[in-house]
Design an enzyme around this catalytic site. Structure first.
Site, PDB file in Angstrom:
ATOM      1  N   LYS A 111      20.368  12.092   7.620  1.00 18.99           N
ATOM      2  CA  LYS A 111      21.591  11.310   7.834  1.00 18.99           C
ATOM      3  C   LYS A 111      21.308  10.097   8.714  1.00 18.99           C
ATOM      4  CE  LYS A 111      25.159  13.561   5.934  1.00 18.99           C
ATOM      5  NZ  LYS A 111      26.275  12.996   5.165  1.00 18.99           N
ATOM      6  N   ASP A 157      31.558  14.549   8.298  1.00 17.21           N
ATOM      7  CA  ASP A 157      31.311  13.846   7.049  1.00 17.21           C
ATOM      8  C   ASP A 157      31.586  14.721   5.836  1.00 17.21           C
ATOM      9  OD1 ASP A 157      30.340  11.517   5.586  1.00 17.21           O
ATOM     10  OD2 ASP A 157      28.625  12.779   5.070  1.00 17.21           O
ATOM     11  N   ASP A 158      31.334  16.030   5.942  1.00 21.23           N
ATOM     12  CA  ASP A 158      31.596  16.927   4.816  1.00 21.23           C
ATOM     13  C   ASP A 158      33.079  16.944   4.462  1.00 21.23           C
ATOM     14  OD1 ASP A 158      28.877  17.869   4.675  1.00 21.23           O
ATOM     15  OD2 ASP A 158      29.288  19.008   6.493  1.00 21.23           O
ATOM     16  N   ALA A 172      37.890  25.496  -3.572  1.00 15.49           N
ATOM     17  CA  ALA A 172      38.748  25.109  -2.452  1.00 15.49           C
ATOM     18  C   ALA A 172      38.077  25.498  -1.153  1.00 15.49           C
ATOM     19  CB  ALA A 172      40.107  25.791  -2.564  1.00 15.49           C
ATOM     20  N   ASN A 200      32.445  26.264   6.660  1.00 13.97           N
ATOM     21  CA  ASN A 200      33.794  25.717   6.508  1.00 13.97           C
ATOM     22  C   ASN A 200      34.752  26.189   7.584  1.00 13.97           C
ATOM     23  OD1 ASN A 200      32.792  24.531   4.235  1.00 13.97           O
ATOM     24  ND2 ASN A 200      33.838  25.857   2.784  1.00 13.97           N
ATOM     25  N   ASN A 216      28.122   9.151  -3.393  1.00 13.56           N
ATOM     26  CA  ASN A 216      27.282   9.463  -2.238  1.00 13.56           C
ATOM     27  C   ASN A 216      28.014   9.084  -0.955  1.00 13.56           C
ATOM     28  OD1 ASN A 216      25.160   9.487  -0.224  1.00 13.56           O
ATOM     29  ND2 ASN A 216      23.710   9.434  -1.931  1.00 13.56           N
ATOM     30  N   GLU A 259      27.868  18.083  10.914  1.00 14.09           N
ATOM     31  CA  GLU A 259      27.288  18.104   9.579  1.00 14.09           C
ATOM     32  C   GLU A 259      26.890  19.522   9.177  1.00 14.09           C
ATOM     33  OE1 GLU A 259      26.466  16.237   6.100  1.00 14.09           O
ATOM     34  OE2 GLU A 259      27.191  15.237   7.909  1.00 14.09           O
ATOM     35  N   ASP A 260      27.357  19.950   8.024  1.00 18.91           N
ATOM     36  CA  ASP A 260      26.953  21.213   7.398  1.00 18.91           C
ATOM     37  C   ASP A 260      27.176  22.436   8.271  1.00 18.91           C
ATOM     38  OD1 ASP A 260      26.388  19.857   5.141  1.00 18.91           O
ATOM     39  OD2 ASP A 260      24.217  20.031   5.248  1.00 18.91           O
ATOM     40  N   GLU A 291      37.821  26.863   2.825  1.00 16.62           N
ATOM     41  CA  GLU A 291      38.251  28.141   3.359  1.00 16.62           C
ATOM     42  C   GLU A 291      39.600  28.062   4.051  1.00 16.62           C
ATOM     43  OE1 GLU A 291      35.343  30.410   5.442  1.00 16.62           O
ATOM     44  OE2 GLU A 291      33.726  29.692   4.193  1.00 16.62           O
ATOM     45  N   ARG A 317       0.837  -1.206   0.000  1.00 14.52           N
ATOM     46  CA  ARG A 317       0.000   0.000   0.000  1.00 14.52           C
ATOM     47  C   ARG A 317       0.877   1.263   0.000  1.00 14.52           C
ATOM     48  NH1 ARG A 317      -2.566  -0.853   4.402  1.00 14.52           N
ATOM     49  NH2 ARG A 317      -4.454  -1.756   3.478  1.00 14.52           N
ATOM     50  N   ARG A 329       4.538   7.634  12.059  1.00 20.97           N
ATOM     51  CA  ARG A 329       3.440   6.779  12.509  1.00 20.97           C
ATOM     52  C   ARG A 329       3.862   5.329  12.713  1.00 20.97           C
ATOM     53  NH1 ARG A 329       1.083   9.692   8.369  1.00 20.97           N
ATOM     54  NH2 ARG A 329       0.937   7.890   6.984  1.00 20.97           N
ATOM     55  N   TYR A 358      17.178  11.903   1.390  1.00 23.00           N
ATOM     56  CA  TYR A 358      18.465  12.586   1.488  1.00 23.00           C
ATOM     57  C   TYR A 358      18.627  13.431   0.235  1.00 23.00           C
ATOM     58  CZ  TYR A 358      23.274  13.306   2.980  1.00 23.00           C
ATOM     59  OH  TYR A 358      24.445  13.878   3.374  1.00 23.00           O
ATOM     60  N   ARG A 395      25.608  26.007   6.602  1.00 18.91           N
ATOM     61  CA  ARG A 395      25.950  25.696   5.212  1.00 18.91           C
ATOM     62  C   ARG A 395      25.267  24.396   4.828  1.00 18.91           C
ATOM     63  NH1 ARG A 395      28.392  22.744   2.043  1.00 18.91           N
ATOM     64  NH2 ARG A 395      29.016  21.356   3.728  1.00 18.91           N
ATOM     65  N   ASN A 407      26.166  19.342  -4.133  1.00 20.43           N
ATOM     66  CA  ASN A 407      24.761  19.016  -3.899  1.00 20.43           C
ATOM     67  C   ASN A 407      23.971  20.294  -3.622  1.00 20.43           C
ATOM     68  OD1 ASN A 407      24.916  16.113  -3.969  1.00 20.43           O
ATOM     69  ND2 ASN A 407      25.990  16.207  -2.010  1.00 20.43           N
TER      70      ASN A 407
END
Length: 596
Positions: free
Chosen positions: A221, A316-317, A350, A297, A488, A293-294, A352, A105, A129, A150, A203, A420
Site C-alpha cells: 500500500k 480502505d477496505d 455482505a 470485518n 483498483n 487495512e485487512d 458482517e 537494466r 538497495r 500489489y 483477513r 481479490n
C-alpha cells in the site's frame, strides 16, 4: 472486500436521496472538499515533477554505509567526484552510469522473468538497495508493475512471506509488547512520519488469516502512496500487529515468523490497539494519517466507528472499496444513459454488519432475501438486478447461468467481480463479455430494439465489467476487443492520503470518498467507455490534484495561492540527489591583515 458493501450502499443512497453523509466536515463543505481530486489523473509520466538543476543533499554518511542505505545509494550513478570525496572510490566499477541506463537494466531483467513471485522478489530487492531507482521504474510502468507490488501478486507473496523473507520492512508489534508500544515506535529510525498503514493480518485480501505474514499488504500500500501520489517514502510507516493467528497451517510451519498462538480476541487486543493509536499520535502528531487495512470485518467496522472522530483515520477496505465501486457505477451510468437512482444493485457477499439495523437511506438498497431464493441465480431471476457486485472473496460464484441471466434481463448488464486476488474474483472478464454477448439476439428480439441501437450496442459491447484484480483484454469472435476496467482502490487512497497530509486534516469525512468517486468517474473518456473501460488506465494515475484548504477544513496556513504549484513542489520525485558538498567563494574578501 466485503466491508465495502455497506459503505457503497450508503454512498449510493446519499446520491439517490440528495443527502450528504455525516462526518467531521460541516455540511456546507460537502460539495467542495475533494471537488478537484484526481483532476490531473490523466497527466502522463512526462509531466512528473522534474529538477532542471542538480539538487544538493547533505549527508554525514561516508564510505560503504552510504551505499548500503537504499535512500542514499545511487549504485554506479555516483559521480567520480562523489566517489572520491565520499570515500567510495574503488568500491564500484569505474564506469559512471545514468539513472536511465540503470532503469533499462532493471527493466530488461524484469522482462526475462515469467513467474510473478520471482518478479516480486526482484522488485523488492531493488527497493531494498536503491529506493529512487525502484520508484522510477514502478512509476514509469505502473500499469504493468502494480499487479506485482500489489494485488494479485502481493497476496501470493504474503502466503510465502516466511519463505522469501530477505530483509525486515516496517514495524512489528506483538500482543506481548502491550505497555511498551511507544518504546517500539521510538526504535523506528525515521523521526517524522506522516502516514501509517496497519494490519493485524486477520483477513488478507481473500486469503484469510495470514498473521504476521500480512506485512506485505502495508508495504505494498505504501509503495503506491509514493508511486501514485508522490508521498515521500521516509514519511511512510508499515505496521503489523501480531496477536497470533487461527491459521493452523501457519502454526505448524517452522518458517512462520509470528507468535505461535491462537489469535487473542480478549480485551487485551482492544487495549493494544488503543495504545498503538495513542502512541502514534503522541510521537508523530494529531494529523498523522492512520490507515487500517485487512482487519477482520467484525473489527474493521467497530474500529472505524470508534476512532474516526478521534484520529485522522480511514479504512480502505470499507471506504476506499465503496468509493471506487461507486465511481464504476457512475461511469456505467454515463455509458447506459440511465441514472444511478434507477438501477437495482444486487450484492454477493455482505459484510458482517449485515444484521445490524440499516438507516433510512440504506433501506432503499438493502433487503432480506425473498423466501423463495435458494441460490444467487434464484436471487438474480427474482430481483432482476441491473447490476451485480461480487465482494464475497470465494471464487467463481458468478456462474455461467448467472451471467447469461444478467444478459437476458438487461440490454447493458453491469457485472463487478471485485474480490481479490484474481483467483478469488467472482468471474473472469472473458466470461462476462462472451456469455452476455451470446444472449444479445434474444434480448434484441424480446425488446424489439431498433437497428440503430443494435449497431451502437455492438460497437460498445453489452456488458459493463470491472474487477478488483486485473484481467487482460478480451477479443470477441467478431474481432472486437474489450479492455476490462480494474476497480483498483489505488485510484482513491493515494490521492486521499496526499490531500490529508498536505492539508493537515485531523478527521476524514465520508464526503471525501463520495466526492472522490464522482471525480474519478469524470476522468473516464467516451472512447474508454467504448473500449469497455469504466476506469482510466492505471498509467494515468501518477498526478493527483489537491484542494482541501477550504473553509476550516485545513489546519495548515497560510493557504497556498497556487495549489497546483504547491502540490507539484511538495510531492517526491525519483531524481538522484548530489552528495557533493555545497562549495562557493566569498568574492572580495581578504584573509590578510590590513597594511598601512
Amino acid at each position: 472486500m466485503e466491508e465495502g458493501r455497506e459503505a457503497l450502499t450508503a454512498q449510493m443512497s446519499h446520491i439517490a436521496n440528495g443527502t450528504r453523509p455525516s462526518g467531521s466536515l460541516p455540511a456546507d463543505l460537502a460539495g467542495q472538499c475533494l471537488s478537484t481530486m484526481l483532476s490531473r489523473l490523466r497527466t502522463t509520466w512526462s509531466l512528473r515533477p522534474c529538477v532542471s538543476v542538480c539538487r544538493w543533499a547533505h549527508t554525514k554518511e561516508k564510505g560503504k554505509p552510504l551505499m548500503l542505505n537504499p535512500r542514499t545509494n545511487k549504485g554506479m550513478a555516483f559521480s567520480l567526484q562523489e566517489r572520491q570525496i565520499l570515500g567510495i572510490h574503488g568500491l564500484l566499477p569505474p564506469k559512471v552510469e545514468t539513472q536511465d541506463i540503470q532503469a533499462m537494466r532493471f527493466q530488461n531483467n524484469l522482462k526475462k522473468m515469467i513467474d510473478p513471485l520471482e518478479k516480486y522478489v526482484y522488485l523488492m530487492g531493488i527497493q531494498e538497495r536503491n529506493e529512487r531507482l525502484f520508484y522510477r521504474v514502478l512509476m514509469e510502468d505502473i500499469e504493468e508493475l502494480m499487479p506485482i507490488v500489489y494485488t494479485p501478486t502481493v497476496g501470493l507473496a504474503c502466503t510465502q512471506y516466511g519463505h522469501i523473507f530477505r530483509r525486515p520492512k516496517g514495524l512489528f508489534i506483538s500482543i506481548r509488547d502491550k505497555g511498551h508500544v511507544r518504546s517500539i515506535l521510538d526504535n523506528w529510525p525515521e523521526t517524522s512520519v506522516s502516514a501509517v498503514v496497519v494490519t493485524d493480518g486477520e483477513r488478507i485480501l481473500g486469503l484469510g488469516d495470514l498473521g504476521v505474514y500480512g506485512m506485505g499488504i502495508p508495504v505494498g500500500k505504501l509503495c503506491l502512496y509514493t508511486a501514485c501520489a508522490g508521498i515521500r517514502p521516509e514519511k511512510c510507516l508499515p505496521v503489523v500487529i501480531d496477536v497470533g493467528t487461527d491459521n493452523e497451517t501457519l502454526l505448524k510451519d517452522p518458517l512462520y515468523m509470528g507468535l505461535y498462538q491462537k489469535r487473542d480476541r480478549s480485551q487485551a487486543y482492544d487495549d493494544l490497539i488503543d495504545e498503538f493509536m495513542e502512541a502514534v499520535v503522541e510521537k508523530y502528531g494529531q494529523d498523522t494519517l492512520i490507515q487500517f487495512e485487512d482487519f477482520g470485518n467484525h473489527n474493521a467496522f467497530r474500529f472505524l466507528r470508534k476512532y474516526r472522530e478521534k484520529y485522522c483515520t480511514f479504512n480502505d477496505d470499507i471506504q476506499g472499496t465503496a468509493s471506487v465501486a461507486l465511481a464504476g457505477l457512475l461511469a456505467a451510468q454515463r455509458a447506459i444513459g440511465k441514472p444511478i437512482t434507477e438501477h437495482r444493485v444486487l450484492f454477493l457477499g455482505a459484510g458482517e454488519d449485515r444484521l445490524q439495523e440499516m438507516d433510512a437511506n440504506q433501506e432503499a438498497f438493502v433487503h432480506d432475501s425473498p423466501g423463495s431464493v435458494q441460490s444467487f441465480l434464484d436471487a438474480v431471476n427474482t430481483i432482476k438486478p441491473t447490476a451485480i457486485i461480487g465482494v464475497a472473496g470465494a471464487g467463481r460464484l458468478f456462474t455461467h447461468d448467472v451471467i447469461k441471466s444478467m444478459g437476458t434481463l438487461n440490454e447493458r448488464p453491469i457485472i463487478f467481480a471485485l474480490s481479490n486476488p484474481t483467483t478469488k474474483a467472482e468471474c473472469t472478464a472473458e466470461d462476462a463479455y462472451t456469455l452476455t454477448d451470446v444472449n444479445a439476439s434474444f434480448f434484441f428480439h424480446s425488446f424489439r430494439l431498433t437497428l440503430t441501437f443494435s449497431v451502437k450496442s455492438s460497437r460498445a459491447g453489452r456488458c459493463l465489467f470491472a474487477s478488483g484484480s486485473p484481467f487482460g483484454p478480451v477479443t470477441m469472435s467478431d474481432g472486437r476487443v474489450f479492455t476490462p476496467g480494474q476497480g483498483n482502490n489505488a485510484y482513491i487512497f493515494p490521492g486521499v492520503a496526499l490531500a490529508v497530509i498536505l492539508s493537515g486534516v485531523r478527521h476524514i469525512s465520508d464526503t471525501v470518498f463520495l466526492e472522490a468517486a464522482k471525480t474519478l468517474a469524470e476522468q473516464v473518456t467516451d472512447k474508454e467507455l467504448e473500449e469497455g473501460r469504466l476506469y482510466p488506465p492505471l498509467s494515468n494515475i501518477r498526478e493527483v490534484m489537491e484542494y482541501v484548504y477550504t473553509k476550516g477544513m485545513a489546519f495548515r496556513y497560510p493557504e497556498p495561492l497556487d495549489k497546483n504549484g504547491f502540490v507539484r513542489a511538495t510531492v517526491w520525485d525519483t531524481h538522484y540527489d548530489s552528495f557533493l558538498p555545497d562549495t562557493y567563494n566569498w568574492p572580495g574578501v581578504s584573509f590578510s591583515p590590513k597594511t598601512n
